[in-house]
Design an enzyme around this catalytic site. Structure first.
Site, short mmCIF file in Angstrom:
data_model
loop_
_atom_site.label_atom_id
_atom_site.label_comp_id
_atom_site.label_asym_id
_atom_site.label_seq_id
_atom_site.Cartn_x
_atom_site.Cartn_y
_atom_site.Cartn_z
N HIS A 192 0.83 -1.21 0.00
CA HIS A 192 0.00 0.00 0.00
C HIS A 192 0.86 1.26 0.00
CE1 HIS A 192 -3.58 -2.34 1.90
NE2 HIS A 192 -3.59 -2.42 0.59
N ASP A 243 0.24 -9.10 -8.89
CA ASP A 243 -0.03 -10.50 -8.58
C ASP A 243 0.85 -11.44 -9.38
OD1 ASP A 243 -1.89 -10.55 -6.50
OD2 ASP A 243 -3.56 -10.13 -7.83
N CYS A 281 -1.18 -3.19 -16.55
CA CYS A 281 -1.92 -2.28 -15.66
C CYS A 281 -1.44 -2.39 -14.22
CB CYS A 281 -3.42 -2.54 -15.73
SG CYS A 281 -3.93 -4.16 -15.14
#
Length: 568
Positions: free
Chosen positions: A201, A452, A499
């Site tokens: 984050h 991921d 992305c």
């Protein structure tokens, strides 16, 4: 509360600290060392709180948890993009029924309220950490919630990063989303954290704010408070007490270079005129409007799960239509919006959709897999996306996350095309990259989610500090999978974009374009630096940069090799 400190934890202060670079740029200034804790004296004075019984103590917990959740929600309303998303998720975690149940159990066993909160949080931190993957990332959020709830209970001010008295470089063990989301770029020159990886984050929000940032910097907390530091967000090096004249010269040059980047207005193309599609990652109408005001060709990632995160029930088709239309209407002729269907599960639980008590949620029922035994969830979302596209007239592409097989891709594409929309999938699972040629036989486009893909390829928890170097998109294995996917798209003339956070790295962007990636989607703040970097390199230079990166033995060597190509 979180306070700066004038003491040094270790007896010997480091002269340099090496971490993983995530946002390029130089920052030079005094180190503001941040340590997170509620004043122990206040906790001692509070004691057990003199509650009449466990129910009264639980009521006090409920008040505190709701106050913390409301604070997150209020801050989220002032933020945008990724910051809004993570703050909304934290609000949901503060209200979590499982956490409340654990607190109640401790209270019924005779534990005082503060101890009950701490024990309950520790239980879930251990659980999430053992699960690994994206769930482990929530440990930082949980500890932030614990500090805030305890502070409210004992009557202390809410913890958070103190406002610097002068422009400073923030150095912390870790930062919660609620800390990074409200940083003032005018006073915070850059960020260094001991923990976290390139997709944490802290890294994501630092990119959104355009702050030079290094994560996974072991030993950073031993830097003396107030000492002058030079943070290099390109190399990942922090120099303690550098030569002031040399540091000033390097920073001045960096400021000049960044001014050129900030002045870039497009159109996006390499130095020899090869067009490049630069897109924005957005979460809602507000962030879409911000993105549309910049030199972008549209949206490469609309994170639709934001409209679900804080809901106990599924939004209706009409509600969803309004939410998506607010994004689509910000873009017009020649632009398009790529909508990602619900990416829930793991670290983004949805009350009405995700499964509880999975042993390993990061490898469990998340993303597209939620529709396997609940197909109506996906169908209703696709209906809403189609209605929003029809209402606004904006070209709309739709992609699914966590696709692992060709059959999954085919079934999803059929559903999307039934509604007259362009169908694609995310490449996040290594099996999807390995089967990219076959995936492109059944879908119209691919979009690589490097966050991921890096984690699953390297089998490394995104929040494991000791493994931060493995979750780096510059890893040779990750670059090979990206290159393989890009070549598959070139062979059939279909779009393959990126992305994930890797697209926001200007130097890595040249590598991706050199591999044959057709579009890059990123936080709005990263568009100009990436566009300017690409405009200074020819397509042939980008191809040589890609070859150099693919031939390197590790991320550090890859960065150095590409830097040599671009500066040669």
């Amino acid at each position: 509360m979180v306070t700066s400190t004038d003491s040094v934890t270790n007896s010997v202060a480091p002269s340099t600290v090496q971490g993983t670079p995530v946002v390029p740029g130089l920052a030079h200034g005094p180190a503001l060392i941040v340590r997170g804790e509620v004043d122990p004296a206040a906790i001692e004075r509070f004691g057990n709180g003199d509650f009449a019984d466990a129910d009264a103590a639980l009521a006090a917990y409920d008040d505190a948890a709701e106050a913390v959740a409301t604070g997150f929600t209020r801050t989220a309303a002032r933020a945008s993009g990724a910051a809004t998303e993570v703050l909304t998720a934290s609000a949901g975690l503060a209200r979590d029924k499982g956490l409340r149940s654990a607190v109640r159990k401790e209270l019924n066993a005779g534990t005082g309220l503060v101890g009950a909160v701490q024990a309950a949080v520790e239980q879930f931190v251990g659980l999430f950490t053992n699960m690994g993957g994206l769930m482990a990332e929530r440990a930082t959020d949980l500890r932030d919630i614990e500090r805030r709830v305890v502070a409210h209970v004992v009557g202390e001010p809410q913890p958070g990063v103190p406002t610097p008295e002068q422009p400073s470089v923030l150095v912390a063990e870790d930062l919660a989303p609620s800390d990074t989301a409200v940083l003032d770029p005018g006073l915070v020159l850059g960020l260094v954290t001991e923990k976290g990886g390139p997709t944490s984050h802290t890294a994501i929000i630092a990119r959104q704010l355009g702050l030079p940032c290094i994560v996974g910097a072991g030993g950073a907390m031993a830097i003396p408070a107030g000492s002058r530091v030079l943070l290099d967000g390109t190399t990942g090096l922090v120099e303690v007490d550098p030569d002031e004249r040399d540091a000033a010269r390097r920073v001045a040059r960096d400021i000049e270079e960044r001014a050129v980047l900030d002045a870039w207005t497009g159109p996006a193309a390499t130095a020899d005129g090869t067009p490049v599609k630069l897109l924005a990652n957005v979460a809602d109408g507000k962030s879409a409007a911000i993105a549309a005001s910049g030199p972008v060709g549209g949206v490469g990632l609309l994170r639709t799960e934001l409209s679900f995160l804080n809901r106990q029930d599924e939004p209706s088709v009409d509600e969803q239509t309004d939410i998506y239309a607010a994004v689509l209407e910000a873009f017009g002729e020649g632009q398009y919006v790529v909508v990602r269907t619900l990416d829930a599960g793991s670290d983004k639980p949805i009350a009405f959709a995700t499964k509880e008590h999975e042993e390993n949620p990061a490898l469990g029922v998340r993303g597209l897999r939620l529709s396997f035994d609940n197909p109506g969830l996906l169908d209703r979302q696709l209906d809403a996306i189609a209605q929003a596209a029809e209402r606004t007239g904006t070209e709309t592409w739709v992609m699914a996350p966590m696709v692992a097989t060709v059959d999954e891709a085919r079934d999803f594409a059929d559903r999307v095309r039934e509604r007259g929309l362009k169908a694609g999938i995310m490449i996040e699972v290594p099996s999807a990259a390995l089967l990219a040629d076959r995936m492109l036989e059944v879908v119209d486009f691919l979009s690589i989610g490097t966050n991921d893909l890096s984690q699953y390829t390297m089998a490394a928890d995104r929040m494991a500090t000791d493994l931060a170097h493995l979750t780096d998109a510059w890893q040779p294995a990750v670059l090979q999978l990206i290159s393989m996917t890009a070549r598959a798209g070139q062979r059939v003339g279909k779009s393959v974009g990126v992305c994930g956070e890797a697209a926001a790295d200007p130097m890595l962007a040249t590598v991706l374009i050199g591999m044959g990636i057709t579009s890059l989607s990123m936080a709005s703040a990263a568009v100009r630096p990436v566009g300017a970097k690409l405009s200074a390199a020819t397509l042939e230079t980008c191809r040589r940069a890609a070859e150099a990166a693919l031939a390197a033995a590790d991320p550090l060597a890859a960065r150095a090799a590409v830097r040599d190509v671009l500066e040669g």
